[in-house]
Design an enzyme around this catalytic site. Structure first.
Site, PDB file in Angstrom:
ATOM      1  N   LYS A 285      -1.209  23.045  -7.956  1.00 18.17           N
ATOM      2  CA  LYS A 285      -0.925  23.188  -9.386  1.00 18.17           C
ATOM      3  C   LYS A 285       0.047  24.318  -9.702  1.00 18.17           C
ATOM      4  O   LYS A 285       0.798  24.252 -10.664  1.00 18.17           O
ATOM      5  CB  LYS A 285      -2.227  23.394 -10.155  1.00 18.17           C
ATOM      6  CG  LYS A 285      -3.037  22.103 -10.274  1.00 18.17           C
ATOM      7  CD  LYS A 285      -4.120  22.218 -11.318  1.00 18.17           C
ATOM      8  CE  LYS A 285      -4.799  20.888 -11.556  1.00 18.17           C
ATOM      9  NZ  LYS A 285      -5.678  20.505 -10.418  1.00 18.17           N
TER      10      LYS A 285
ATOM     11  N   GLU B  75      -4.158  23.178 -21.722  1.00 20.42           N
ATOM     12  CA  GLU B  75      -5.503  22.625 -21.750  1.00 20.42           C
ATOM     13  C   GLU B  75      -6.017  22.643 -20.321  1.00 20.42           C
ATOM     14  O   GLU B  75      -5.234  22.650 -19.376  1.00 20.42           O
ATOM     15  CB  GLU B  75      -5.482  21.190 -22.278  1.00 20.42           C
ATOM     16  CG  GLU B  75      -5.204  20.114 -21.227  1.00 20.42           C
ATOM     17  CD  GLU B  75      -3.809  20.175 -20.618  1.00 20.42           C
ATOM     18  OE1 GLU B  75      -2.889  20.684 -21.284  1.00 20.42           O
ATOM     19  OE2 GLU B  75      -3.649  19.726 -19.477  1.00 20.42           O
TER      20      GLU B  75
ATOM     21  N   SER C  92      -4.394  18.627  -1.145  1.00 20.01           N
ATOM     22  CA  SER C  92      -4.008  19.203  -2.441  1.00 20.01           C
ATOM     23  C   SER C  92      -4.639  20.558  -2.742  1.00 20.01           C
ATOM     24  O   SER C  92      -4.052  21.364  -3.455  1.00 20.01           O
ATOM     25  CB  SER C  92      -4.334  18.222  -3.565  1.00 20.01           C
ATOM     26  OG  SER C  92      -5.712  17.904  -3.584  1.00 20.01           O
TER      27      SER C  92
HETATM   28  C1  LIG Z   1      -6.233  19.210 -10.279  1.00 15.01           C
HETATM   29  C2  LIG Z   1      -6.382  18.813  -8.882  1.00 15.01           C
HETATM   30  C3  LIG Z   1      -6.148  17.469  -8.473  1.00 15.01           C
HETATM   31  C4  LIG Z   1      -5.854  16.354  -9.435  1.00 15.01           C
HETATM   32  O1  LIG Z   1      -4.670  16.508 -10.171  1.00 15.01           O
HETATM   33  P1  LIG Z   1      -3.386  15.628  -9.882  1.00 15.01           P
HETATM   34  O2  LIG Z   1      -2.513  15.898 -11.047  1.00 15.01           O
HETATM   35  O3  LIG Z   1      -3.809  14.200  -9.784  1.00 15.01           O
HETATM   36  O4  LIG Z   1      -2.803  16.103  -8.606  1.00 15.01           O
HETATM   37  C5  LIG Z   1      -6.226  17.180  -7.126  1.00 15.01           C
HETATM   38  N1  LIG Z   1      -6.548  18.121  -6.207  1.00 15.01           N
HETATM   39  C6  LIG Z   1      -6.787  19.406  -6.557  1.00 15.01           C
HETATM   40  C7  LIG Z   1      -7.136  20.391  -5.506  1.00 15.01           C
HETATM   41  C8  LIG Z   1      -6.715  19.794  -7.902  1.00 15.01           C
HETATM   42  O5  LIG Z   1      -6.962  21.064  -8.238  1.00 15.01           O
END
Ligand SMILES: *Cc1c(COP(=O)(O)O)cnc(C)c1O
Length: 396
Positions: free
Chosen positions: A91, A113, A379
């Protein structure tokens, strides 16, 4: 006819996307629509963005060959380590980009948000970094559920405002943020946390996150002698980490793109967030996309064990990738994700975020060949999810 997978000049991906905004916001949104590409292409902007990604976020994130995981699934699995970024997920790539955008546009205040608080923390972080006033809207119920992230935001200097309407969760926080923006349109910049919302947000966020696949290309070249994997697998809440991981491969059909949604307790149980299967066309937060709704258009509360995946819609680009078949949409239940997360701990010594565990859970659902190169976009890291892991696996 060749299908386009990137946004057109009006922010459409095929039939999805666009810009359905309240009239009060037209001038502000138009300002952003007219300027975002020009600003992103400025040499000084690119220089500042990339220098912060390197020295503050810690990029490039490694592309790690997961030997024991590969052995288990009889194929070659690489992990793109977004979990090693500052603040623990992808993010921050986006919030760094958008705070610099806000600065270039001469804005003074930031609003955002947040659902689980991850985007709120990433936004509060970059506001502290640049020295801008930060207000984060968060559903009252989420504030109670996500106390550590609320504390983080406060430590970083942000004001956290509870959204008291509706179900008191993410969509209500988004409504509050939009309302606050309408009240202060001129000096306020709204940082959206995923590839959702009205044009230009889905395209702008995808471009900021595209650093993921940009790095993947040269990193794969080093490891494998080719820029192209056979598969890229990523979880989808709104879809920003997936958009970033897919970005530079969208037009290369030899690269199979796999998007993984949260099935919650099961797609047929009424407690799920598998938007592509369960969703119908509709408008949410200013863009036309697929979303979970009743026959008369009321949004259905999504459910997933992972707070980052329980969004009732998906970004318009993903709706388009689903509709055109360019990406394959799979899903994983809470149980499948939790087991896959634990498997990564045991096999590779990496504790993933529960969102990410959903992507890992489909490794057992795809028939790979031994020579396939598979990249899973890792992610985020699992520190924030420790309490959920503790409860689920009874680790006390
Ligand atoms: C917020 C988040 C997501 C989901 O958000 P996307 O916009 O779909 O990428 C996925 N993995 C992690 C670790 C997150 O913090």
């Amino acid at each position: 006819m060749k299908i386009a997978y990137h946004a057109d000049s009006k922010g459409y991906y095929g039939e999805f996307g666009g810009s359905f905004v309240p009239e009060m916001l037209y001038p502000n949104v138009e300002e952003l629509q007219k300027n975002y590409l020009k600003i992103m292409h400025e040499t000084s902007f690119k220089k500042e963005f990339h220098s912060l990604l390197k020295d503050y976020v810690g990029r490039p994130s490694p592309l790690y060959f997961a030997k024991r995981l590969s052995k288990k699934y009889q194929t070659k699995i690489y992990l793109k380590r977004e979990d090693l970024n500052h603040t623990g997920a992808h993010k921050i790539n986006n919030t760094i980009g958008q705070i610099l955008m806000a600065k270039r546009l001469g804005k003074k205040r930031i609003i955002a948000e947040t659902g689980a608080g991850q985007h709120g923390v990433a936004t509060a972080t970059v506001c502290a970094l640049i020295g801008m006033d930060c207000t984060v809207y968060m559903g009252e119920i989420d504030i109670a559920r996500q106390a550590p992230n609320v504390a983080r935001m406060k430590m970083l200097g942000a004001k956290v405002v509870p959204a008291l309407s509706g179900s008191k969760t993410l969509k209500d926080a988004t409504n509050e943020a939009i309302r606050a923006w309408i009240n202060n349109p001129v000096d306020t910049y709204y940082i959206i946390g995923s590839v959702v919302g009205f044009h230009p947000y889905p395209d702008m966020v995808a471009r900021f996150q595209s650093v993921i696949s940009e790095e993947m290309k040269w990193q794969l070249k080093e490891h494998e002698g080719t820029e192209n994997p056979n598969y890229i697998i990523a979880c989808v809440g709104g879809g920003s980490n997936a958009s970033g991981a897919f970005y530079h491969y969208l037009d290369n059909k030899n690269v199979k793109l796999v998007a993984v949604e949260a099935a919650g307790k099961g797609v047929d149980t009424g407690q799920s967030a598998a938007t592509s299967i369960l969703g119908k066309e509709g408008v949410i937060h200013g863009s036309k996309t697929l979303l979970m709704q009743t026959n008369d258009g009321q949004i259905i509360e999504p459910y997933s064990i992972s707070a980052g995946l329980d969004y009732p819609g998906i970004g318009p680009q993903h709706a388009h990738l689903f509709k055109t078949g360019r990406a394959e949409f799979l899903n994983a239940t809470d149980d499948e994700a939790m087991q896959a997360g634990l498997e990564l701990c045991k096999l590779e010594g990496i504790i993933p975020a529960i969102e990410t565990s959903h992507a890992l859970a489909v490794l057992s659902k795809i028939k790979f060949s031994k020579e396939d190169i598979v990249v899973v976009n890792l992610s985020g890291r699992g520190d924030k999810d420790l309490n959920t892991y503790i409860d689920y696996f009874n680790l006390k």
